[in-house]
Every structure is written in C-alpha cells, then in structure tokens.
Design an enzyme around this catalytic site. Structure first.
Site, PDB file in Angstrom:
ATOM      1  N   LYS A   1       5.351   5.360 -11.297  1.00  0.00           N
ATOM      2  CA  LYS A   1       3.980   4.940 -11.619  1.00  0.00           C
ATOM      3  C   LYS A   1       3.198   6.093 -12.242  1.00  0.00           C
ATOM      4  O   LYS A   1       2.994   7.144 -11.630  1.00  0.00           O
ATOM      5  CB  LYS A   1       3.279   4.453 -10.347  1.00  0.00           C
ATOM      6  CG  LYS A   1       1.872   3.979 -10.637  1.00  0.00           C
ATOM      7  CD  LYS A   1       1.465   2.895  -9.712  1.00  0.00           C
ATOM      8  CE  LYS A   1       0.046   2.455  -9.966  1.00  0.00           C
ATOM      9  NZ  LYS A   1      -0.448   1.619  -8.891  1.00  0.00           N
TER      10      LYS A   1
ATOM     11  N   LYS B   1       0.834  -1.210   0.000  1.00  0.00           N
ATOM     12  CA  LYS B   1       0.000   0.000   0.000  1.00  0.00           C
ATOM     13  C   LYS B   1       0.869   1.261   0.000  1.00  0.00           C
ATOM     14  O   LYS B   1       1.898   1.302   0.685  1.00  0.00           O
ATOM     15  CB  LYS B   1      -0.922  -0.020   1.235  1.00  0.00           C
ATOM     16  CG  LYS B   1      -1.722   1.251   1.460  1.00  0.00           C
ATOM     17  CD  LYS B   1      -2.726   1.517   0.343  1.00  0.00           C
ATOM     18  CE  LYS B   1      -3.372   2.888   0.460  1.00  0.00           C
ATOM     19  NZ  LYS B   1      -4.070   3.284  -0.780  1.00  0.00           N
TER      20      LYS B   1
ATOM     21  N   GLY C   1     -10.268  -1.918 -12.507  1.00  0.00           N
ATOM     22  CA  GLY C   1     -10.956  -3.165 -12.863  1.00  0.00           C
ATOM     23  C   GLY C   1     -11.117  -3.306 -14.373  1.00  0.00           C
ATOM     24  O   GLY C   1     -10.592  -2.502 -15.148  1.00  0.00           O
TER      25      GLY C   1
ATOM     26  N   ALA D   1     -11.925   5.990  -3.462  1.00  0.00           N
ATOM     27  CA  ALA D   1     -11.384   7.274  -3.009  1.00  0.00           C
ATOM     28  C   ALA D   1     -10.863   7.068  -1.594  1.00  0.00           C
ATOM     29  O   ALA D   1     -11.318   7.685  -0.642  1.00  0.00           O
ATOM     30  CB  ALA D   1     -12.455   8.353  -3.048  1.00  0.00           C
TER      31      ALA D   1
ATOM     32  N   CYS E   1      -1.520   9.683  -7.776  1.00  0.00           N
ATOM     33  CA  CYS E   1      -2.735   9.385  -7.008  1.00  0.00           C
ATOM     34  C   CYS E   1      -3.762  10.498  -7.171  1.00  0.00           C
ATOM     35  O   CYS E   1      -3.475  11.652  -6.850  1.00  0.00           O
ATOM     36  CB  CYS E   1      -2.434   9.193  -5.535  1.00  0.00           C
ATOM     37  SG  CYS E   1      -3.949   8.810  -4.629  1.00  0.00           S
TER      38      CYS E   1
ATOM     39  N   LEU F   1      -5.332   7.559   0.203  1.00  0.00           N
ATOM     40  CA  LEU F   1      -4.014   7.147   0.697  1.00  0.00           C
ATOM     41  C   LEU F   1      -3.954   6.935   2.207  1.00  0.00           C
ATOM     42  O   LEU F   1      -2.996   7.335   2.858  1.00  0.00           O
ATOM     43  CB  LEU F   1      -2.951   8.162   0.277  1.00  0.00           C
ATOM     44  CG  LEU F   1      -2.343   7.938  -1.093  1.00  0.00           C
ATOM     45  CD1 LEU F   1      -1.353   9.054  -1.422  1.00  0.00           C
ATOM     46  CD2 LEU F   1      -1.615   6.595  -1.163  1.00  0.00           C
TER      47      LEU F   1
ATOM     48  N   GLY G   1      -4.485  -6.005  -9.476  1.00  0.00           N
ATOM     49  CA  GLY G   1      -5.036  -5.048  -8.516  1.00  0.00           C
ATOM     50  C   GLY G   1      -6.404  -5.433  -8.021  1.00  0.00           C
ATOM     51  O   GLY G   1      -6.559  -6.280  -7.134  1.00  0.00           O
TER      52      GLY G   1
ATOM     53  N   THR H   1      -5.362   4.588 -11.575  1.00  0.00           N
ATOM     54  CA  THR H   1      -6.805   4.640 -11.857  1.00  0.00           C
ATOM     55  C   THR H   1      -7.188   5.887 -12.663  1.00  0.00           C
ATOM     56  O   THR H   1      -6.467   6.885 -12.676  1.00  0.00           O
ATOM     57  CB  THR H   1      -7.588   4.652 -10.538  1.00  0.00           C
ATOM     58  OG1 THR H   1      -7.102   5.743  -9.743  1.00  0.00           O
ATOM     59  CG2 THR H   1      -7.406   3.354  -9.776  1.00  0.00           C
TER      60      THR H   1
HETATM   61  C1  LIG Z   1      -8.607   0.350  -3.385  1.00  0.00           C
HETATM   62  C2  LIG Z   1      -7.431   0.789  -4.225  1.00  0.00           C
HETATM   63  C3  LIG Z   1      -6.336   1.436  -3.623  1.00  0.00           C
HETATM   64  C4  LIG Z   1      -5.246   1.848  -4.382  1.00  0.00           C
HETATM   65  N1  LIG Z   1      -4.170   2.452  -3.760  1.00  0.00           N
HETATM   66  C5  LIG Z   1      -3.070   2.785  -4.496  1.00  0.00           C
HETATM   67  C6  LIG Z   1      -1.918   3.329  -3.854  1.00  0.00           C
HETATM   68  O1  LIG Z   1      -1.851   3.486  -2.626  1.00  0.00           O
HETATM   69  N2  LIG Z   1      -0.870   3.689  -4.644  1.00  0.00           N
HETATM   70  C7  LIG Z   1      -0.872   3.497  -6.005  1.00  0.00           C
HETATM   71  O2  LIG Z   1       0.108   3.821  -6.682  1.00  0.00           O
HETATM   72  N3  LIG Z   1      -1.942   2.946  -6.631  1.00  0.00           N
HETATM   73  C8  LIG Z   1      -3.028   2.588  -5.904  1.00  0.00           C
HETATM   74  N4  LIG Z   1      -4.110   2.013  -6.540  1.00  0.00           N
HETATM   75  C9  LIG Z   1      -4.062   1.769  -8.001  1.00  0.00           C
HETATM   76  C10 LIG Z   1      -3.682   0.309  -8.329  1.00  0.00           C
HETATM   77  O3  LIG Z   1      -2.405  -0.014  -7.828  1.00  0.00           O
HETATM   78  C11 LIG Z   1      -3.738   0.064  -9.855  1.00  0.00           C
HETATM   79  O4  LIG Z   1      -2.813   0.913 -10.496  1.00  0.00           O
HETATM   80  C12 LIG Z   1      -5.115   0.305 -10.453  1.00  0.00           C
HETATM   81  O5  LIG Z   1      -6.130  -0.107  -9.575  1.00  0.00           O
HETATM   82  C13 LIG Z   1      -5.302  -0.396 -11.810  1.00  0.00           C
HETATM   83  O6  LIG Z   1      -5.203  -1.800 -11.690  1.00  0.00           O
HETATM   84  P1  LIG Z   1      -6.502  -2.776 -11.503  1.00  0.00           P
HETATM   85  O7  LIG Z   1      -7.518  -2.354 -12.508  1.00  0.00           O
HETATM   86  O8  LIG Z   1      -5.973  -4.152 -11.682  1.00  0.00           O
HETATM   87  O9  LIG Z   1      -6.986  -2.542 -10.096  1.00  0.00           O
HETATM   88  C14 LIG Z   1      -5.229   1.615  -5.788  1.00  0.00           C
HETATM   89  C15 LIG Z   1      -6.304   0.951  -6.385  1.00  0.00           C
HETATM   90  C16 LIG Z   1      -7.395   0.533  -5.628  1.00  0.00           C
HETATM   91  C17 LIG Z   1      -8.536  -0.205  -6.304  1.00  0.00           C
END
Ligand SMILES: Cc1cc2nc3c(=O)[nH]c(=O)nc-3n(C[C@H](O)[C@H](O)[C@H](O)COP(=O)(O)O)c2cc1C
Length: 310
Positions: free
Chosen positions: A172, A48, A224, A73, A136, A76, A272, A200
C-alpha cells in the site's frame, strides 16, 4: 441487452467475486459491520491495520471534518496481531469472503514477525493475502522511517518480507511522495503481487478561536472526495509503469467513482471514508457497477480496466 455481467476479478492470484473491497481502517475488523450489511457480498474485506503489539493510538480529537473529506490521526490504534488471531478472525470464518490483513511495523523484523504469525493461521482462518502498509502518516513520531517515501527503503522492506512469507503481498503506497511511479516500480521489483493506492494525504486543520490545531496530533491524513482527483492521477501514472494489478482507492463514494478508477487502471477498488457515512456504501457500489455494465452491454468487468481513451 445482456442479462448478466461477469464481475469476478483476480488480484495477486486471489479470485474475488466482484472488484469491491473495504479500505483498511474504515471497516473495523469486519464484524462491526455484520449487523448492517451482508459481508458475504463483498469482493474482499481488508481489516484495520495491525501491529505486533496493541496500540492505544493518538490523543483526541482524532477525526475532523474538512471540505469534502475528513482528516484522521487515529495513530494505528489496534488490538495487536495475537488478539486479532484469537478474538476476531475465528468469527469471520463463516463468511464466504476473502480476508486481507493490513500490516504495519516499526522495523523490518516486526513486519516479518506479524506476517509469519498470520501465515501460520492463514489456511484455517481464510486470510488470503497481506496488505503491507508502508505509508501510514500517523506513526512517524516513533521514528518510523516511512518506508514508502523512499524507493530503496521500499525495495529493502518488500524484498525482506517477500523472502519470509509465501502469502500474496499487496503493497500500500503513500501519495505523500514526489514520484509515485518510482516507488511502485521498486515494490514490483522487490516481489509485490499487487499494489494498493492511495493512502491518505498529510494535512492539518486550525481552530481560529482557540488558535490551536483541531487534531490532537496536529497533522492527520486527508481522505474522502477531496482526494479523488489525486488518487485517480496516481493510479493512472502507476498503471503506465507496472504489470501487477492495482487496487484503487481515495474518495470513492459511489459506483461512478469506482468505475473512474477502473478506467484509469485499477482492477479492484476499495471503499474507505464512504463506509463511515453509509455502512451500505460498498454493496451499493457493487450494484451500481453491475447496473452500469448491463446498461452498456459490458459482459465482463475486466474489459473496462485501463481502457481510458486518451
Ligand atoms: C479513519 C481512517 C483510518 C485508516 N486506517 C488505515 C490503516 O490502519 N491502514 C491503512 O493502510 N490505511 C488506513 N486508512 C487509509 C484508507 O484505507 C484509505 O487508503 C484512504 O482513506 C483513502 O480512501 P478513502 O478516501 O476512500 O477513505 C485509514 C483511513 C481512515 C479515514
């Protein structure tokens, strides 16, 4: 028929036993998943996102389901770098899996301070690389300039961090930009060792009965399956422009999704949102990739990277 496929890949000088990693924010601090899966089998664990001081995160509701995805949302929420080092990383040491720490800051100085604290303990606590979140969408309210939206700001941030740590840097990127190639090139020129994409996409959801936004924060980040086509396109575009390795993510739910990302240029992939549905997703994806390679007589997974026929 071949009997074995070489699944090992190298990212930013780090050797991974397979190309499957966990995406930051969907895998806690790793330990939460250890009762359910064998963490030793993962290519790498990305934890995280961490900030200098603990953060309580945004007001609730913080996660909403959408068609083919979720909006989050979280803002962080995290325990801060000191507690990560003292309370979480020592228990992860026993696993034979490289640990990558996702880092966020409000200022360049904050990013540098966190990176230096992590570098000090990196050898002892198996931290092999830092994933720098310049993307973020949930901490904007505090005046964060969202470095990843501007090529010059990206260059400035990455080059300053580069000068202050010798740990490999994975940058990232955010998809919420007009030209992702420009930002990717800036990060590479500034000294990035690898790129992660995508984070995202900003969106919102509305409750028509209450006439209110469904998220406490109004907007959130979409992830997703809904975002997979965008993520694939961005990885493909960036692959045309940079030499450093790419870690692809965005809607990967199974091995076939993961392989799509590898064909468009990702050397590794992150799982993710799928972790939130099935904690075993990443391991099933590793098995599925291996099966595909055996069936198709692929001796080394690296042979697939960027080999899309166009
Ligand atoms: C609940 C949640 C929390 C996330 N927290 C972070 C984070 O702390 N730092 C970060 O760089 N990306 C964060 N992300 C983004 C994911 O690491 C990833 O880049 C994004 O969800 C796309 O991948 P996915 O579609 O497989 O989830 C978060 C995503 C989700 C769903």
């Amino acid at each position: 028929m071949i009997s074995q496929t070489k699944l090992a890949v190298e990212i930013a000088g780090i050797k991974l036993k397979n190309p499957v990693m966990t995406a930051s924010g969907t895998f806690g601090y790793g330990l939460e998943f250890s009762p359910f899966i064998d963490l030793n089998r993962l290519g790498a664990m990305v934890l995280k996102g961490i900030t200098l001081r603990p953060r309580p995160g945004n007001s609730t509701p913080r996660i909403i389901e959408t068609s083919s995805g979720i909006l989050n949302a979280i803002g962080l929420q995290n325990i801060g770098v000191e507690a990560l080092i003292k309370e979480k990383l020592p228990s992860l040491k026993k696993f034979n899996t490289p640990i990558i720490i996702n880092v966020s800051g409000n200022t360049i100085e904050e990013y540098i301070e966190i990176c230096q604290k992590l570098e000090e303990v990196s050898k002892d606590l198996k931290v092999v690389a830092l994933e720098i979140n310049i993307s973020c969408p949930n901490i904007l309210k505090e005046g964060n300039p969202l470095w990843g939206k501007d090529a010059k700001a990206t260059y400035q941030l990455v080059s300053r961090i580069r000068k202050n740590t010798s740990l490999p840097l994975i940058i990232k990127l955010t998809p919420n930009v007009t030209d992702i190639q420009e930002i990717a090139q800036s990060a590479e020129e500034a000294g990035a060792d690898a790129l992660s994409l995508i984070n995202t996409l900003v969106g919102m959801a509305v409750d028509i009965d209450l006439r209110k936004p469904k998220l406490g924060n109004i907007s959130g980040g979409l992830s997703g399956p809904a975002i997979k086509p965008i993520a694939l396109w961005m990885v493909w575009q960036v692959f045309q422009k940079v030499k450093i390795p790419i870690i692809g993510m965005g809607g990967i739910m199974n091995a076939r999704d993961a392989l799509e990302f590898m064909l468009v240029g990702a050397r590794a992939i992150s799982v993710g949102t799928a972790n939130l549905i099935n904690p075993n997703s990443a391991l099933e994806i590793i098995e599925g990739i291996e099966d595909f390679c055996l069936k198709n007589e692929i001796k080394d997974i690296n042979e697939l990277v960027g080999t899309l026929k166009v």
